[in-house]
Design a protein around this motif. Structure first.
Motif, short mmCIF file in Angstrom:
data_model
loop_
_atom_site.label_atom_id
_atom_site.label_comp_id
_atom_site.label_asym_id
_atom_site.label_seq_id
_atom_site.Cartn_x
_atom_site.Cartn_y
_atom_site.Cartn_z
N VAL A 153 32.86 53.05 43.66
CA VAL A 153 33.33 52.44 42.41
C VAL A 153 32.71 53.11 41.17
N GLY A 154 31.87 54.12 41.34
CA GLY A 154 31.14 54.69 40.21
C GLY A 154 31.98 55.50 39.25
N ASN A 155 33.19 55.91 39.67
CA ASN A 155 34.09 56.64 38.79
C ASN A 155 35.48 56.01 38.80
N ASN A 156 35.54 54.77 39.18
CA ASN A 156 36.79 54.03 39.26
C ASN A 156 37.28 53.71 37.85
N HIS A 157 38.51 54.06 37.56
CA HIS A 157 39.03 53.88 36.21
C HIS A 157 39.03 52.41 35.78
N TYR A 158 39.38 51.52 36.68
CA TYR A 158 39.43 50.10 36.31
C TYR A 158 38.03 49.59 36.00
N VAL A 159 37.05 50.03 36.79
CA VAL A 159 35.66 49.63 36.54
C VAL A 159 35.21 50.11 35.17
N MET A 160 35.45 51.38 34.87
CA MET A 160 35.00 51.92 33.59
C MET A 160 35.72 51.27 32.43
#
Length: 554
Positions: A153-160
């Motif tokens: 999840v460290g580069n997940n667009h939704y997370v960011m």
């Protein structure tokens, strides 16, 4: 009706989770669990294993390895030439299926060989949620192990985007939903923000925690802190599993320390920490040296932080990582063939052959720095054994690694084969510590199980899973741990004196199953019940596949 009891009689037990350190005891097993001795002395077991003079430990737990999913499959294809010798291949028998070894074994060989070392649990450390079905298909194809996977999840667009918009509740709900829909066990951050930067330019990456991530108004520091805070609020069984920024780059220890300091007060796990502990400058690879000591000092003072090592072992292997820019960097440095197995909007990947040589200064430093970590962390409950299989070496090298930790004389003999500069740039030669069998049981069993929140693993108390390994003592500790006398998985004898006796399927561990065995169809209710989160308000429905959720209405 007589009980189907198995008795392991007279073994010398090492069960650190229950305070047992080399005591002669009997173990009783029934229906896959450790049970109390029968109250009726006249009751006889269906089978007795005589463990007199033998060492008895819980089944091993590998909390960080790469054994299933798209990058592993890419590695098997790329390394079609790496099959090991014909004598090493797994041949089809009445019990086993055929399989290849090499640095990236096939699914069947992975399960058989882990069991042959006395390991009964292994966790795939980097799974893209959009490709979770592939990961689980290969985990299901890996016998003899209980297993699970960590979701990237460290580069997940939704997370960011959720972090950028300052919506921690939405971030928390998404992470809970994502773990449930993907049947993941933990959240994984790999070079947070850096992989996204690399997708914008071939030389792209982040140099520090406060660099801006291209296309998003966030920084790696924000991703690290806010995802870790969300995982802590969710009380996940294993905290966020963190692959720090700048892996493998001389001078990266400052970024690692900055990461540790930024996580102060939170439960967190830093993985393959050896690769993040280098002094020197990135402008001159030859300046590389160990900076383990100040990082280990921080870990010693912060009990909420745990690490696994990612030990480098000399020999041929395969590098495979969700850190796309690192994979590309290794390709450019070594000139070796390389493949990228990218996952749009979620993660990156790089796979490349690699050979660690004891005469190569950089490789020898990596080997020594890993050993420093084991020897400088005071509390063995804070450090887990790993080679980051296959990145630092195969899991099959664990017996050799155990010998290095338990036998200082042997460790110094190997150190003497390395370039003299290794002694000048590390403190390994000055470290006199030798691990005990009890401490080995912690870093390979009880400790990883505790870090993962698996109360029924890594221990031999009543009610624990009956995963048991019995070893024959030997003056050469590598020989002792290479070939257990008996390996028991879920109460069934899997291997005995080097021969497979049964091939259990093993189970898949997920965050939902780890709590109350909630059926998958009830996941929205599960998260609402456990986390007080109504995931539906954010558009997270009970889809068959983990997919990018719809944006909530504004």
């Amino acid at each position: 009706m007589p009980r189907d009891l198995l008795k392991i009689a007279g073994g010398t037990l090492y069960d650190p989770a229950n305070g047992v350190d080399g005591e002669v005891r009997d173990l009783w097993v029934e229906r896959g669990k450790i049970v109390a001795p029968p109250s009726d002395p006249a009751e006889r077991p269906a089978r007795t294993i005589n463990a007199s003079g033998l060492v008895v430990m819980p089944g091993g737990v590998d909390m960080h390895c790469h054994i299933a999913g798209p990058k592993v499959n890419a590695g098997r294809i790329l390394r079609a030439d790496d099959k090991g010798s014909s004598a090493e291949q797994v041949m089809r028998t009445a019990l086993t299926r055929s399989g290849r070894l090499g640095s990236v074994p096939s699914t069947f060989a992975t399960g058989y060989k882990y069991a042959g070392l006395g390991y009964t649990t292994a966790m795939e450390a980097a799974a893209p949620p959009l490709l979770a079905r592939h990961v689980h298909a290969e985990l299901d194809d890996t016998p003899c192990l209980d297993k699970g996977c960590y979701m990237l999840v460290g580069n997940n667009h939704y997370v960011m985007r959720a972090i950028e918009q300052g919506d921690p509740r939405r971030l928390e709900a998404f992470l809970a939903w994502l773990l449930g829909r993907s049947r993941g066990y933990a959240l994984k951050l790999v070079n947070p923000g850096g992989v996204e930067a690399w997708k914008h330019a071939p030389s792209g990456n982040v140099d520090g925690l406060d660099d801006a991530v291209p296309g998003f108004g966030v920084t790696p520091r924000q991703i690290l802190r806010q995802v870790t805070e969300a995982a802590n609020r969710l009380a996940l069984p294993h905290p966020v599993h963190i692959h720090c920024n700048q892996l493998g780059i001389p001078g990266n220890w400052r970024t690692t320390l900055d990461t540790m300091q930024g996580l102060d007060g939170l439960r967190a796990h830093l993985t393959h920490i050896q690769f993040h502990s280098y002094g020197g400058t990135d402008a001159d690879e030859r300046s590389m040296r160990s900076r383990t000591a100040p990082l280990a000092e921080w870990v010693n003072a912060h009990p909420l932080l745990t690490v696994d090592v990612g030990q480098v072992m000399f020999g041929a292997t395969t590098s495979m990582t969700a850190d796309g820019p690192l994979g590309y960097f290794l390709h450019k440095v070594t000139g070796a063939k390389w493949v990228s197995s990218d996952c749009e909007a979620e993660a990156g990947c790089g796979v490349s052959p690699l050979v660690y040589k004891n005469k190569n200064l950089i490789h020898a430093l990596q080997w020594a720095i890993g050993l420093e970590w084991y020897l400088l962390v005071d509390n063995p409950w804070q450090v887990a054994m790993s080679t980051d299989h296959p990145n630092g070496g195969s899991f099959l090298a664990y017996p050799e690694l155990i010998r290095l930790l338990m036998d200082r004389s042997y460790r110094n003999d190997v150190l003497a084969t390395c370039p003299p500069a290794v002694r000048e740039r590390t403190v390994l030669a000055d470290l006199k510590r030798e691990y005990t069998l009890g401490e080995i049981a912690i870093i390979t069993r009880a400790g990883p199980a505790r870090m993962l929140g698996l109360a029924h693993k890594g221990q031999l108390g009543v009610g624990a899973d009956a995963d048991v390994t019995i070893y024959t003592p030997h003056e050469n500790l590598a020989v002792m741990f290479q070939l257990p006398r008996v390996v028991i998985k879920g109460g069934a004898v899997v291997a005995e004196e080097g021969e497979m006796r049964s091939v259990p399927q093993g189970s898949t561990l997920s965050v939902t199953r780890g709590y109350d065995d909630a059926p998958l169809a009830d996941l929205p209710e599960f998260f609402e019940r456990h986390y007080s989160i109504d995931v539906s308000q954010y558009g997270f429905g009970p889809a068959d596949n983990p997919t990018t959720p719809v944006e909530p209405a504004t």
